[in-house]
Design a protein around this motif. Structure first.
Motif, PDB file in Angstrom:
ATOM      1  N   LEU A 154       0.855  -1.180   0.000  1.00  9.21           N
ATOM      2  CA  LEU A 154       0.000   0.000   0.000  1.00  9.21           C
ATOM      3  C   LEU A 154       0.896   1.237   0.000  1.00  9.21           C
ATOM      4  O   LEU A 154       1.811   1.332   0.814  1.00  9.21           O
ATOM      5  N   VAL A 155       0.646   2.160  -0.902  1.00 10.11           N
ATOM      6  CA  VAL A 155       1.360   3.438  -0.923  1.00 10.11           C
ATOM      7  C   VAL A 155       0.374   4.492  -0.426  1.00 10.11           C
ATOM      8  O   VAL A 155      -0.595   4.819  -1.104  1.00 10.11           O
ATOM      9  N   ILE A 156       0.621   4.995   0.778  1.00  5.07           N
ATOM     10  CA  ILE A 156      -0.326   5.901   1.431  1.00  5.07           C
ATOM     11  C   ILE A 156       0.239   7.317   1.426  1.00  5.07           C
ATOM     12  O   ILE A 156       1.322   7.553   1.972  1.00  5.07           O
ATOM     13  N   PRO A 157      -0.469   8.269   0.810  1.00  4.42           N
ATOM     14  CA  PRO A 157       0.001   9.662   0.839  1.00  4.42           C
ATOM     15  C   PRO A 157      -0.046  10.223   2.256  1.00  4.42           C
ATOM     16  O   PRO A 157      -0.949   9.907   3.042  1.00  4.42           O
ATOM     17  N   VAL A 158       0.939  11.051   2.569  1.00  9.44           N
ATOM     18  CA  VAL A 158       0.985  11.767   3.842  1.00  9.44           C
ATOM     19  C   VAL A 158       0.991  13.257   3.521  1.00  9.44           C
ATOM     20  O   VAL A 158       1.764  13.715   2.678  1.00  9.44           O
ATOM     21  N   SER A 159       0.114  13.998   4.149  1.00 13.03           N
ATOM     22  CA  SER A 159       0.038  15.430   3.897  1.00 13.03           C
ATOM     23  C   SER A 159      -0.145  16.166   5.216  1.00 13.03           C
ATOM     24  O   SER A 159      -0.570  15.571   6.215  1.00 13.03           O
ATOM     25  N   PRO A 160       0.183  17.468   5.244  1.00  8.49           N
ATOM     26  CA  PRO A 160       0.028  18.240   6.486  1.00  8.49           C
ATOM     27  C   PRO A 160      -1.399  18.148   7.022  1.00  8.49           C
ATOM     28  O   PRO A 160      -2.364  18.331   6.286  1.00  8.49           O
ATOM     29  N   GLY A 161      -1.523  17.823   8.269  1.00 10.89           N
ATOM     30  CA  GLY A 161      -2.839  17.677   8.881  1.00 10.89           C
ATOM     31  C   GLY A 161      -3.410  16.287   8.750  1.00 10.89           C
ATOM     32  O   GLY A 161      -4.437  15.978   9.363  1.00 10.89           O
ATOM     33  N   TYR A 162      -2.776  15.417   7.946  1.00  8.56           N
ATOM     34  CA  TYR A 162      -3.240  14.043   7.761  1.00  8.56           C
ATOM     35  C   TYR A 162      -2.072  13.068   7.970  1.00  8.56           C
ATOM     36  O   TYR A 162      -1.592  12.447   7.015  1.00  8.56           O
ATOM     37  N   PRO A 163      -1.602  12.945   9.202  1.00  7.97           N
ATOM     38  CA  PRO A 163      -0.493  12.024   9.477  1.00  7.97           C
ATOM     39  C   PRO A 163      -0.941  10.574   9.305  1.00  7.97           C
ATOM     40  O   PRO A 163      -2.136  10.271   9.293  1.00  7.97           O
ATOM     41  N   VAL A 164       0.031   9.686   9.169  1.00 12.67           N
ATOM     42  CA  VAL A 164      -0.248   8.263   9.013  1.00 12.67           C
ATOM     43  C   VAL A 164       0.466   7.503  10.122  1.00 12.67           C
ATOM     44  O   VAL A 164       1.630   7.767  10.432  1.00 12.67           O
ATOM     45  N   TYR A 165      -0.246   6.556  10.726  1.00  8.80           N
ATOM     46  CA  TYR A 165       0.288   5.716  11.782  1.00  8.80           C
ATOM     47  C   TYR A 165       0.488   4.314  11.211  1.00  8.80           C
ATOM     48  O   TYR A 165      -0.440   3.725  10.664  1.00  8.80           O
ATOM     49  N   VAL A 166       1.703   3.764  11.349  1.00 13.45           N
ATOM     50  CA  VAL A 166       2.018   2.491  10.723  1.00 13.45           C
ATOM     51  C   VAL A 166       2.601   1.531  11.760  1.00 13.45           C
ATOM     52  O   VAL A 166       3.451   1.925  12.569  1.00 13.45           O
ATOM     53  N   ASP A 167       2.154   0.295  11.730  1.00 17.88           N
ATOM     54  CA  ASP A 167       2.747  -0.733  12.573  1.00 17.88           C
ATOM     55  C   ASP A 167       4.220  -0.887  12.196  1.00 17.88           C
ATOM     56  O   ASP A 167       4.561  -0.992  11.017  1.00 17.88           O
ATOM     57  N   THR A 168       5.100  -0.926  13.181  1.00 15.24           N
ATOM     58  CA  THR A 168       6.539  -0.967  12.890  1.00 15.24           C
ATOM     59  C   THR A 168       6.951  -2.252  12.182  1.00 15.24           C
ATOM     60  O   THR A 168       7.994  -2.288  11.520  1.00 15.24           O
ATOM     61  N   ASP A 169       6.166  -3.331  12.309  1.00  8.25           N
ATOM     62  CA  ASP A 169       6.492  -4.581  11.626  1.00  8.25           C
ATOM     63  C   ASP A 169       5.996  -4.604  10.189  1.00  8.25           C
ATOM     64  O   ASP A 169       6.344  -5.509   9.429  1.00  8.25           O
ATOM     65  N   ALA A 170       5.157  -3.631   9.811  1.00  5.68           N
ATOM     66  CA  ALA A 170       4.566  -3.649   8.477  1.00  5.68           C
ATOM     67  C   ALA A 170       5.160  -2.602   7.540  1.00  5.68           C
ATOM     68  O   ALA A 170       4.910  -2.641   6.335  1.00  5.68           O
ATOM     69  N   ILE A 171       5.956  -1.684   8.064  1.00  4.85           N
ATOM     70  CA  ILE A 171       6.434  -0.590   7.229  1.00  4.85           C
ATOM     71  C   ILE A 171       7.537  -1.070   6.273  1.00  4.85           C
ATOM     72  O   ILE A 171       8.391  -1.873   6.636  1.00  4.85           O
ATOM     73  N   VAL A 172       7.470  -0.598   5.031  1.00  3.67           N
ATOM     74  CA  VAL A 172       8.480  -0.900   4.018  1.00  3.67           C
ATOM     75  C   VAL A 172       9.432   0.279   3.850  1.00  3.67           C
ATOM     76  O   VAL A 172      10.650   0.122   3.858  1.00  3.67           O
ATOM     77  N   GLY A 173       8.877   1.489   3.688  1.00  7.40           N
ATOM     78  CA  GLY A 173       9.729   2.660   3.516  1.00  7.40           C
ATOM     79  C   GLY A 173       8.904   3.919   3.390  1.00  7.40           C
ATOM     80  O   GLY A 173       7.671   3.879   3.375  1.00  7.40           O
ATOM     81  N   TRP A 174       9.614   5.052   3.288  1.00  9.83           N
ATOM     82  CA  TRP A 174       8.915   6.323   3.130  1.00  9.83           C
ATOM     83  C   TRP A 174       9.827   7.339   2.459  1.00  9.83           C
ATOM     84  O   TRP A 174      11.037   7.165   2.381  1.00  9.83           O
ATOM     85  N   SER A 175       9.217   8.395   1.958  1.00 10.55           N
ATOM     86  CA  SER A 175       9.939   9.418   1.207  1.00 10.55           C
ATOM     87  C   SER A 175      10.575  10.431   2.148  1.00 10.55           C
ATOM     88  O   SER A 175      10.234  10.530   3.333  1.00 10.55           O
ATOM     89  N   ALA A 176      11.502  11.211   1.571  1.00 12.31           N
ATOM     90  CA  ALA A 176      12.220  12.217   2.346  1.00 12.31           C
ATOM     91  C   ALA A 176      11.263  13.305   2.813  1.00 12.31           C
ATOM     92  O   ALA A 176      10.212  13.540   2.230  1.00 12.31           O
ATOM     93  N   GLY A 177      11.646  13.949   3.884  1.00 11.73           N
ATOM     94  CA  GLY A 177      10.873  15.087   4.348  1.00 11.73           C
ATOM     95  C   GLY A 177       9.826  14.760   5.385  1.00 11.73           C
ATOM     96  O   GLY A 177       9.237  15.673   5.977  1.00 11.73           O
ATOM     97  N   LEU A 178       9.561  13.474   5.610  1.00  9.11           N
ATOM     98  CA  LEU A 178       8.570  13.107   6.615  1.00  9.11           C
ATOM     99  C   LEU A 178       9.209  13.057   7.994  1.00  9.11           C
ATOM    100  O   LEU A 178      10.320  12.546   8.155  1.00  9.11           O
ATOM    101  N   GLU A 179       8.518  13.592   8.966  1.00  9.01           N
ATOM    102  CA  GLU A 179       8.977  13.528  10.342  1.00  9.01           C
ATOM    103  C   GLU A 179       8.445  12.255  10.984  1.00  9.01           C
ATOM    104  O   GLU A 179       7.287  11.882  10.784  1.00  9.01           O
ATOM    105  N   THR A 180       9.297  11.573  11.744  1.00  5.79           N
ATOM    106  CA  THR A 180       8.901  10.311  12.365  1.00  5.79           C
ATOM    107  C   THR A 180       8.985  10.403  13.882  1.00  5.79           C
ATOM    108  O   THR A 180       9.824  11.099  14.437  1.00  5.79           O
TER     109      THR A 180
END
Length: 225
Positions: A154-180
């Motif tokens: 699943l490729v889930i867009p992240v935008s200001p005001g719409y953060p995404v919560y991901v299970d640490t065992d399920a995450i594959v990767g993410w793009s630059a600029g995202l705060e974790t």
């Protein structure tokens, strides 16, 4: 001989382009003319004049796995020829990394990549010791990165005001600029009573996208990787 096995669906055709291509949903073909890098044990077949050399086990030759912090040994493939790579019949995908891009990826999902790409091992900001030390690899430069994923990602867009919560065992990767950061979804009391088993997630905020696999690694599965 005849039969469905010998249909065009399964028969390898001559390479039409150098470098990395998806042979089928479970396999990546790499037409080598020089050097490329892959995870050790991922080569399932090759032809031509290729040499395989293990990379050292220091920082330069290891990718850190998220959550476990275990290393993923790499090998260099040099020469001229073709090689096919796969891992446990997982689905294969190719990411085009361009100058200025930065893609953070879990080491367990790396299959192979161009030697023109650079990577560094980074601790996920905000994870700290409480997250077991979340280590991912950050790819930059210009080239192709081959990934594997259990199931269709699943490729889930992240935008200001719409953060995404991901299970640490399920995450594959993410793009630059995202705060974790780590997010706790349960109270301590609820956790002590058993809870839902989803007490901690990785919170990603900002502008970009996150890639998630539809599978969670159990401790036994993680050790096998």
């Amino acid at each position: 001989m005849k039969g469905d096995l010998f249909s065009s669906e399964h028969m390898v055709q001559p390479a039409t382009a150098p470098g990395m291509t998806v042979e089928n949903s479970k396999c990546v073909r790499y037409t080598v003319n020089g050097e490329m890098l892959a995870r050790q044990g991922a080569m399932i077949a090759y032809r031509g004049g290729l040499q395989f050399e293990r990379k050292g086990q220091g920082v330069g030759g290891m990718l850190k796995r998220a959550v476990t912090g275990e290393g993923l040994p790499l090998m260099a493939v040099r020469g001229q020829g073709e090689a096919w790579f796969a891992h446990e019949a997982q689905n294969c995908f190719i990411v085009e990394v361009e100058p200025g891009d930065e893609f953070t990826v879990n080491g367990r999902n790396v299959l192979c990549f161009d030697a023109t790409l650079s990577y560094r091992i980074a601790t996920v900001k905000g994870s700290g010791i409480a997250g077991g030390g979340l280590f991912n690899s950050v790819f930059t430069g210009q080239g192709r990165l081959g990934l594997v994923c259990e199931g269709s990602p699943l490729v889930i867009p992240v935008s200001p005001g719409y953060p995404v919560y991901v299970d640490t065992d399920a995450i594959v990767g993410w793009s630059a600029g995202l705060e974790t950061s780590l997010h706790r979804s349960q109270s301590i009391g609820s956790m002590l009573r058993g809870g839902s088993g989803e007490a901690v997630q990785l919170l990603l905020q900002g502008q970009g996208f996150v890639v998630v696999r539809p599978s969670e690694a159990t401790p036994q599965k993680a050790q096998q990787h």
